[in-house]
Scaffold this motif. Structure first.
Motif, PDB file in Angstrom:
ATOM      1  N   HIS A 149      44.877  40.018  39.735  1.00 28.31           N
ATOM      2  CA  HIS A 149      44.416  39.812  38.359  1.00 28.31           C
ATOM      3  C   HIS A 149      45.578  39.383  37.468  1.00 28.31           C
ATOM      4  CE1 HIS A 149      40.793  42.796  38.899  1.00 28.31           C
ATOM      5  NE2 HIS A 149      40.794  41.817  39.776  1.00 28.31           N
ATOM      6  N   ALA A 150      46.722  40.042  37.632  1.00 28.63           N
ATOM      7  CA  ALA A 150      47.889  39.704  36.805  1.00 28.63           C
ATOM      8  C   ALA A 150      48.331  38.271  37.047  1.00 28.63           C
ATOM      9  CB  ALA A 150      49.032  40.673  37.097  1.00 28.63           C
ATOM     10  N   GLU A 151      48.361  37.860  38.315  1.00 31.39           N
ATOM     11  CA  GLU A 151      48.863  36.532  38.647  1.00 31.39           C
ATOM     12  C   GLU A 151      47.941  35.412  38.201  1.00 31.39           C
ATOM     13  OE1 GLU A 151      51.850  35.336  39.901  1.00 31.39           O
ATOM     14  OE2 GLU A 151      52.310  37.353  39.205  1.00 31.39           O
ATOM     15  N   THR A 152      46.662  35.722  38.011  1.00 28.06           N
ATOM     16  CA  THR A 152      45.751  34.691  37.542  1.00 28.06           C
ATOM     17  C   THR A 152      45.529  34.738  36.036  1.00 28.06           C
ATOM     18  OG1 THR A 152      43.948  36.125  38.275  1.00 28.06           O
ATOM     19  CG2 THR A 152      44.529  34.287  39.689  1.00 28.06           C
ATOM     20  N   GLY A 153      46.217  35.653  35.323  1.00 26.50           N
ATOM     21  CA  GLY A 153      46.182  35.529  33.873  1.00 26.50           C
ATOM     22  C   GLY A 153      46.050  36.779  33.059  1.00 26.50           C
ATOM     23  N   GLY A 169      36.340  37.454  35.058  1.00 30.64           N
ATOM     24  CA  GLY A 169      35.493  38.002  36.094  1.00 30.64           C
ATOM     25  C   GLY A 169      35.752  37.346  37.437  1.00 30.64           C
ATOM     26  N   MET A 170      35.020  37.838  38.453  1.00 29.65           N
ATOM     27  CA  MET A 170      35.208  37.357  39.813  1.00 29.65           C
ATOM     28  C   MET A 170      34.586  35.984  40.040  1.00 29.65           C
ATOM     29  SD  MET A 170      37.050  39.174  41.836  1.00 29.65           S
ATOM     30  CE  MET A 170      36.517  38.417  43.380  1.00 29.65           C
ATOM     31  N   ALA A 171      33.521  35.647  39.310  1.00 28.33           N
ATOM     32  CA  ALA A 171      32.807  34.400  39.589  1.00 28.33           C
ATOM     33  C   ALA A 171      33.738  33.198  39.498  1.00 28.33           C
ATOM     34  CB  ALA A 171      31.636  34.248  38.626  1.00 28.33           C
ATOM     35  N   ALA A 172      34.510  33.115  38.415  1.00 35.73           N
ATOM     36  CA  ALA A 172      35.459  32.016  38.234  1.00 35.73           C
ATOM     37  C   ALA A 172      36.897  32.460  38.471  1.00 35.73           C
ATOM     38  CB  ALA A 172      35.328  31.437  36.828  1.00 35.73           C
ATOM     39  N   TYR A 173      37.094  33.747  38.710  1.00 30.26           N
ATOM     40  CA  TYR A 173      38.412  34.357  38.849  1.00 30.26           C
ATOM     41  C   TYR A 173      39.330  33.902  37.707  1.00 30.26           C
ATOM     42  CZ  TYR A 173      41.097  37.561  41.615  1.00 30.26           C
ATOM     43  OH  TYR A 173      41.735  38.694  42.044  1.00 30.26           O
ATOM     44  N   ASP A 174      38.841  34.184  36.494  1.00 28.93           N
ATOM     45  CA  ASP A 174      39.525  33.744  35.279  1.00 28.93           C
ATOM     46  C   ASP A 174      40.007  34.936  34.468  1.00 28.93           C
ATOM     47  OD1 ASP A 174      36.979  34.638  34.712  1.00 28.93           O
ATOM     48  OD2 ASP A 174      36.502  33.038  33.288  1.00 28.93           O
ATOM     49  N   TRP A 175      40.629  35.914  35.136  1.00 29.83           N
ATOM     50  CA  TRP A 175      41.090  37.120  34.451  1.00 29.83           C
ATOM     51  C   TRP A 175      42.081  36.750  33.347  1.00 29.83           C
ATOM     52  CZ3 TRP A 175      37.924  40.701  35.901  1.00 29.83           C
ATOM     53  CH2 TRP A 175      37.444  40.742  37.210  1.00 29.83           C
ATOM     54  N   GLY A 176      41.916  37.409  32.191  1.00 30.78           N
ATOM     55  CA  GLY A 176      42.801  37.107  31.065  1.00 30.78           C
ATOM     56  C   GLY A 176      42.804  38.234  30.060  1.00 30.78           C
ATOM     57  N   ILE A 177      43.463  38.000  28.958  1.00 30.71           N
ATOM     58  CA  ILE A 177      43.503  38.919  27.822  1.00 30.71           C
ATOM     59  C   ILE A 177      43.113  38.131  26.585  1.00 30.71           C
ATOM     60  CG2 ILE A 177      44.995  40.334  26.348  1.00 30.71           C
ATOM     61  CD1 ILE A 177      46.510  41.189  28.816  1.00 30.71           C
TER      62      ILE A 177
END
Length: 496
Positions: free
Chosen positions: A483-487, A390-398
């Motif tokens: 999003h891709a670059e952060t995970g 999510g945006m709060a921690a910017y911890d996008w992942g799969i």
């Protein structure tokens, strides 16, 4: 487990012994990007024997945005000159790097040979400053494709262009053809893409609780929402939105003849923006998406996520007409003009009724043409992926994990050549994501379209099938570049 040299050096002797014992059960061995399985598949493609040779030089340049000079990077022009050839032809593209950073070229949407996919560190080493790389591959399928880097957030510079592969057995007829590339632009104006990535990566913390306020906060955009996208439309502030490198204040212009049928090839090269495209006073007939034909559908507008392409046919009226690509949810637009006769050009803020219609073209409206539909069969393998963060921690992942560039096969998903693979991708976040699979074209469930990039709304699951017929190591990721670059990236690997 797979023991790498780095892994062995990081273990004590006892741990190494335990690892060796644990590895008595054979571990998967992966087809390498330059291995025999890849070269053998390429050889079996055959091809026409015709060769198209191009040179692409990534270098600093300046883009004129209606009087605003924006320092950026590009392959010559923005967009780069169209590369065009016929299905089965071989493309030889020499890419020279005159930047002060590593780069590469990814040929978006093509089911090409794995070692030419342009994805460091998975399929090649990056092209270092002053270096070059020779891409060479048979083009397997006709359609509208494009090319861009796959290193960091470089896509948000001007490093992109269209790749058009003509169909020798084309069934669609038209009088003229236009290629329109849509883009969101900030480089050299408000920030660089690397600065934006740094700002976003710090996370928004509690700023997400600011209600419905629509406002800019530095490089972030708060309150951009869209019902079509299920809520949050995007989070990056862009001062300009472009069609073929031109802003609304200096619009791109297309000249046609009343009554002629034009094939428009639409490409969304944006990094954080979905566009809703329409042409004032005209209906659009969708004939293809992501290169593959569909049963024709007439709509008033089309929603394109980042990386998606749509081909449409338009019968031109007489006059001067607005071409509008609304930055969905961001209260701004890209704008161009079509001239087929006399008349006063509309202003860029003209009201376009087609944008207010319920007839919005999306993948959910489409059915694959019979000649490209996959045969109906039970999948041999099911892979479940969950988009997280999510945006709060910017911890996008799969699956709750962020992609590790130093260990790209850490969470690899195994597939085998000859399988029918079903992907179920669940969006467990509060934001939409354009999901892109490299090296393959999948089909949406229930006879839907063949695609390689698809919008997945919050809380929804996309189910797609594809045939595992292109060996190698293939990334799958959100095509929001930040999003891709952060995970939010993973790898599907063929077992050898």
């Amino acid at each position: 487990m797979l023991l790498t040299r780095r892994g062995v050096l990081g273990l004590g002797l006892g741990a190494v012994a335990a690892a060796v014992l644990a590895s008595c059960t054979p571990a998967p061995q992966w087809v390498t990007p330059s291995g025999a399985a890849v070269s053998g598949t390429e050889k079996n493609r055959g091809g026409t024997g015709r060769v198209t040779t191009v040179d692409l030089t990534a270098a600093p340049t300046t883009l004129d945005l209606a009087g605003t000079a924006a320092g950026t990077w590009a392959f010559g022009g923005i967009p780069a000159p169209v590369i065009r050839l016929t299905a089965g032809d071989t493309l030889k593209a020499t890419v020279r790097n005159q930047l002060d950073a590593d780069t590469s070229v990814h040929w978006h949407g093509l089911a090409l040979r794995n070692d030419m996919d342009g994805v460091p560190p998975v399929t090649q080493a990056p092209i270092a400053p002053g270096g070059q790389f020779a891409y060479e591959f048979v083009t397997p399928h006709p359609g509208t494709y494009w090319f861009h880097p796959h290193v960091g957030p470089q896509l948000d510079h001007g490093l992109y262009g269209a790749l058009i592969i003509d169909d020798p057995d084309e069934k669609v007829t038209w009088d003229d053809e236009w290629v329109l590339i849509l883009d969101d632009w900030l480089d050299g104006v408000t920030a660089t893409p690397d600065q934006v990535l740094t700002d976003l990566s710090a996370g928004m913390g509690n700023m997400g609780g600011m209600g419905d306020m629509f406002m800019r906060m530095g490089n972030m955009l708060m309150g951009a929402t869209s019902d079509l996208l299920g809520g949050d439309a995007g989070d990056v502030y862009y001062p300009h939105y472009l069609i073929n490198g031109k802003p609304p204040a200096d619009p791109a212009q297309f000249t046609g003849t009343p009554g002629n049928v034009v094939r428009i090839r639409l490409i969304n090269a944006g990094s954080d923006t979905a566009f809703r495209f329409a042409m004032g006073g005209h209906a659009l007939t969708i004939t293809h998406t992501d290169g593959f034909p569909v049963e024709p559908v007439e709509v008033d507008s089309i929603l394109l996520g980042m990386g998606e392409r749509y081909d449409v046919q338009v019968t031109l009226g007489d006059g001067v007409f607005p071409v509008v690509a609304e930055a969905e949810g961001k209260r701004d637009r890209a704008f161009a003009l079509v001239r087929t006769g006399s008349g006063t050009a509309p202003m860029s803020d003209v009201e376009v009724s087609e944008l207010d219609s319920r007839q919005v073209g999306t993948a959910q409206n489409l059915t694959a043409a019979a000649e490209v539909a996959l045969s109906r069969t039970t999948p041999d393998r099911l892979i479940d992926l969950t988009l997280t963060g999510g945006m709060a921690a910017y911890d996008w992942g799969i699956d709750g994990r962020q992609f590790d560039m130093t260990d790209p096969l850490r969470d690899v998903h195994a597939i085998s050549k000859g399988e029918r693979v079903q992907l179920r991708i669940r969006n467990d976040t509060k934001m939409w994501h354009p999901f892109h699979l490299h090296g393959h074209t999948y089909q949406h469930a229930n006879g839907g379209p063949r695609k390689d990039t698809s919008i997945i709304l919050p809380g929804q699951t996309l189910t797609v099938d594809f045939d595992a017929d292109n060996p190698g190591q293939w990334v799958a990721h959100c095509h929001n570049i930040y999003h891709a670059e952060t995970g939010m990236t993973t790898v599907l690997g063929y077992q050898s």
